[in-house]
Design a protein around this motif. Sequence first.
Motif, PDB file in Angstrom:
ATOM      1  N   SER A   1       0.847  -1.190   0.000  1.00 44.73           N
ATOM      2  CA  SER A   1       0.000   0.000   0.000  1.00 44.73           C
ATOM      3  C   SER A   1       0.886   1.245   0.000  1.00 44.73           C
ATOM      4  O   SER A   1       2.106   1.158   0.040  1.00 44.73           O
ATOM      5  N   ASN A   2       0.260   2.397  -0.078  1.00 46.66           N
ATOM      6  CA  ASN A   2       1.018   3.639  -0.183  1.00 46.66           C
ATOM      7  C   ASN A   2       1.738   4.001   1.116  1.00 46.66           C
ATOM      8  O   ASN A   2       1.276   3.674   2.204  1.00 46.66           O
ATOM      9  N   ASP A   3       2.848   4.692   0.979  1.00 48.00           N
ATOM     10  CA  ASP A   3       3.499   5.322   2.123  1.00 48.00           C
ATOM     11  C   ASP A   3       2.787   6.639   2.416  1.00 48.00           C
ATOM     12  O   ASP A   3       2.321   7.325   1.503  1.00 48.00           O
ATOM     13  N   THR A   4       2.728   6.987   3.705  1.00 49.27           N
ATOM     14  CA  THR A   4       2.048   8.207   4.113  1.00 49.27           C
ATOM     15  C   THR A   4       2.954   9.033   5.025  1.00 49.27           C
ATOM     16  O   THR A   4       3.867   8.492   5.643  1.00 49.27           O
ATOM     17  N   PRO A   5       2.675  10.337   5.143  1.00 44.16           N
ATOM     18  CA  PRO A   5       3.526  11.172   6.000  1.00 44.16           C
ATOM     19  C   PRO A   5       3.523  10.735   7.463  1.00 44.16           C
ATOM     20  O   PRO A   5       4.554  10.775   8.116  1.00 44.16           O
TER      21      PRO A   5
ATOM     22  N   PRO B   1      -1.441   9.687   0.522  1.00 40.01           N
ATOM     23  CA  PRO B   1      -0.073   9.199   0.233  1.00 40.01           C
ATOM     24  C   PRO B   1       0.940  10.344   0.232  1.00 40.01           C
ATOM     25  O   PRO B   1       0.586  11.508   0.043  1.00 40.01           O
TER      26      PRO B   1
END
Lengths: 337, 337, 337, 337
Positions: free
Chosen positions: C254-258, C274
């Motif tokens: 899945s996406n990386d997030t801050p 994301p």
Amino acid sequence: MNKLKVGIIGAGRIGQVHAKSITYHIPQAEILAVSDIYVEGAKKLAEELGIPNYYEDYHEILNNPEIDAVLVCSSTDTHADITIEAAKAGKHIFCEKPVDLTVDKIKAVIDAVNKAGVKLQIGFNRRYDHNFAQIKDLANKGKIGNLQTIKITSRDPEPPPISYVKVSGGIFLDMTVHDFDMARFIGGEVEEVYVNAAVLVNPVIGEAGDVDTALVSLKFKNGAIGVIDNCRRAAYGYDQRLEVFGSNGQASASNDTPTNVEFIDENGAVTDKPLYFFLERYMESFTKEMNEFIDCVLNDKETKTTVYDGLEALRMGLAAKKSLAEHRPVKLSEIEQ
Amino acid sequence: MNKLKVGIIGAGRIGQVHAKSITYHIPQAEILAVSDIYVEGAKKLAEELGIPNYYEDYHEILNNPEIDAVLVCSSTDTHADITIEAAKAGKHIFCEKPVDLTVDKIKAVIDAVNKAGVKLQIGFNRRYDHNFAQIKDLANKGKIGNLQTIKITSRDPEPPPISYVKVSGGIFLDMTVHDFDMARFIGGEVEEVYVNAAVLVNPVIGEAGDVDTALVSLKFKNGAIGVIDNCRRAAYGYDQRLEVFGSNGQASASNDTPTNVEFIDENGAVTDKPLYFFLERYMESFTKEMNEFIDCVLNDKETKTTVYDGLEALRMGLAAKKSLAEHRPVKLSEIEQ
Amino acid sequence: MNKLKVGIIGAGRIGQVHAKSITYHIPQAEILAVSDIYVEGAKKLAEELGIPNYYEDYHEILNNPEIDAVLVCSSTDTHADITIEAAKAGKHIFCEKPVDLTVDKIKAVIDAVNKAGVKLQIGFNRRYDHNFAQIKDLANKGKIGNLQTIKITSRDPEPPPISYVKVSGGIFLDMTVHDFDMARFIGGEVEEVYVNAAVLVNPVIGEAGDVDTALVSLKFKNGAIGVIDNCRRAAYGYDQRLEVFGSNGQASASNDTPTNVEFIDENGAVTDKPLYFFLERYMESFTKEMNEFIDCVLNDKETKTTVYDGLEALRMGLAAKKSLAEHRPVKLSEIEQ
Amino acid sequence: MNKLKVGIIGAGRIGQVHAKSITYHIPQAEILAVSDIYVEGAKKLAEELGIPNYYEDYHEILNNPEIDAVLVCSSTDTHADITIEAAKAGKHIFCEKPVDLTVDKIKAVIDAVNKAGVKLQIGFNRRYDHNFAQIKDLANKGKIGNLQTIKITSRDPEPPPISYVKVSGGIFLDMTVHDFDMARFIGGEVEEVYVNAAVLVNPVIGEAGDVDTALVSLKFKNGAIGVIDNCRRAAYGYDQRLEVFGSNGQASASNDTPTNVEFIDENGAVTDKPLYFFLERYMESFTKEMNEFIDCVLNDKETKTTVYDGLEALRMGLAAKKSLAEHRPVKLSEIEQ
């Protein structure tokens, strides 16, 4: 099949839940009668579910020799007396929690049930919840290892009416009692309780002599420690979680939600709030506990959720009240046994 | 650009972290010298990063008029004395936590710094963590509403050597001190502490007079309540989480992980354990705190993470020790101010 | 240590990324010079990072006998020619993708590099991303089993300027090229491509002869199938995901997030979008690919991300364009080799 | 209340599901009779649920003037004929999908139903699933914006018996048909289909003339594009997901799981596999579709899931088969209407 014949005393919210569980999901049992002091409620439920008899007076249920077991779903202050009468009438009993708000009354129930040799199961339904039961199962299998810390989150979406708060025995007897039972279910017997609490939701609750936000510290007899996080009002709904830490790992249960949909746009990713409220969140567990009760009676098994569990949860609640009043840790041994 | 000239006292693990933050990520500063009583360590770091000077004796740094600011990264027992000397030498100071294990020494530091008119920032890096800073930001914006309950989970993957436990002041001064600061960062001043703790990880820790598993209850002055969950050993790694509940909602931070990959097969769905250990988990926060310190000195701003924060975290730790020893809630006002 | 001496040709966005990776994170290399036709950019970068030389003309780098390796970070249309010159000058080469938009030019690069016996690595950085590398690792270990289906999601937050679309070769050569390489990285050689595409983001893109939303079906030589989901604009930001299904299980990124913060109130539970954009999302991978290149040169290893990979990704892009134009599946064998 | 009188034709798995939905959850209806060519099955179901009549011959249901509506839950090859007979008998009809495997037969059904003026609802239950219905709702409200890309993941845990594959019409008619309907439910009418498929699960499926792993590309009439990911066997169970991308954002549904428990130890964090299989995963949707059918009949509303939906899903399946056979994109207009 020889179906178990059941009578339901009390046709309110929880009585209806159990009536539907039996009618729709438990073919091994059938409901012969329902009673309620508000007889129109009993009538309505009987008609909806095809229950052949309804009464105002629960004695008609106790006196019916065809009925094997009764479900005590009346108001809390009547639980103990009706259960004692039912035991004397030779009925097996499923009694909603709390059994009573005093240790003496619960001990009288224990005596009556023992004397009559009938079965008694208490309605701590959360033990049968899919999430919590799976954590118990992981613990039983040794996956978690030796218990270290148990953390229970239990926050209601809205406080009950202030009239209820005044007679319920307060947050520790009407709300935390479920969490006390969950703590014992996972961690075993508790030795000491300490309450850190405040009135942060509604000052009227404080004026009624209660608190609305609490962290209850627990010491278990096996050496583990725990904390219960309660609040009468969570802005985001009904928050029911559990974390159990042990020497081998950690098991945690997050909230159930209506859907598993995520919507993401320029403002962020949004998912559902928890299921609202206990009838939605715990519906499945109500059916499972009833199924277990019916099975215990039909197959002469010991009930697993007993009046002793009800007694100990009450004693923890009384210890919590004492801790709050005296601002100190209170041992369970200080509470009447 | 007129770069800030920095000297680093102590070339151990955390000294190296700060040296690299400045060298690689903070063009507004440059390191003129590094010292370490183990001079080979200072030499190695100087060579790796192109720092022009290295010393055994930190006084060479304090005596260098070109150096504007020093980072005190030496062993804990030297923090206060070096900071006082540095203040007298007119250096701005970044000092690692804990400043000291006694209130008196920290007050001496405060006096020295005030007299010298230099800036002093304390290394409570977790305030600068992306997750926790975002929760603080949500709180500041009023999204969470009036604070009700703060829950901090802070579990280490492995206990430190027993030799360290014996001199560190114990779990509440060497480990919980970070969480006490986080509690104050989010919830403000604390009024009372109660400790529920046990020795469940290693009996040798108990023999050394410490505990290894604890739940620390907090009462905040604003009425909110809180609990810190500590353990010296979590089987699954480094567990660093935060939950903040308020009248409007709840903000929570889960652990950071090495990847966002899920693998699912017939045995279930598997994702990563948390990042291991604090150098990985909090690396970004070390750079951010150093950046803020450099900025405060260069632009004559007040530092935000102050020696007063260090003092209060220490006093909470001392209150926790007293609570454990006396088995009762302890007010912060009982601890020397 | 004998550091590898590097020259960087092109001081734009990606040249700066590589310059910082080497300066801050790769002590085995040092940058001797940077060039850019916009010489002020080269000067600025040199000053910021302490690079001793900067030039307008990249030949000064190629002619410097001290320089072992060059990074070709200039505009796409110059990649092939500079790489050929660099090979003739005996330099090892890291070349940004795409190497060229024609098969002929890439083959000329291959010839020149082979003749010179220098190393050449291509900048398909996503192979070095933590998430995707872990999935590749799971595949290599046999956890996923025999590959069945590969699904790549790759959606940009905003379309590039229309002037860029007109010269880039279109979406399949400037954007999908990364995903074609990812498909080959995970699934091996591709046999056939089919494009299902539309203009849904901006009609001007259609007027420029391109599409902005596409689903590219792939048949792999090993029998597996795949699909790439591209869009020039995702309202929620930069969407970079991968799912790989095999006979034993499924791995997904899945996406990386801050941050890992969730905020929940009466409107639902909100988490981060994301990371925005590729410099944030893939920063770590740029350092890892550069580290591998430096290591290959210093230790005389074969580079793993080769010009052949660049050629095949180009050929897949050309097949995709042909599929779109002719509205039919196109075999890779139809594209010049 | 005047209950709707229902007859059920077919007492197999899906007939039992509908019978229980009505008995337990839809007080507005009652079942008067059930039939099955295997009469013992009808008898058993009648006894379990207290249905007063059971038959071998479904004509006894059609000839019973008390019965208002019938549920056609018999084998697929009988759906169309029984539905036509039922229409002629003036019964409202709920017919399981697929209505038939030929366009002609479905058109005959449409004629018969129109002539008789009875209601007909088709059993595309997934439209009523909590997750997918919520995404449809988000789309209806404009939250997603103009549709760009629809991605459906639909993977079974195990292939059906090979005997079934041989008569079912193949994967596109027996399995993808649900996904074709979901695609239309979300994205509207489809213009073109392209199949990328393989035999990767079991070569016997290939020998039977079918495929077992497929990516079906779709072009919608509104310009959006889509892809359906099918596999006859997912090692991790039943994978039912949906992603919808539009100009404003993306909505996605992940799988439902038995619990929300996570267990984390030194090997990683483990959560549940998806619910296994469609009776568990979609149980709630079966009740919802039946509730809607009963409501449409009782309150004379138009059914929302119509035979036209059945026809179009069939035509998409036939287009997919043609695309696979001819290895090219196939327009829906090429398929008989």
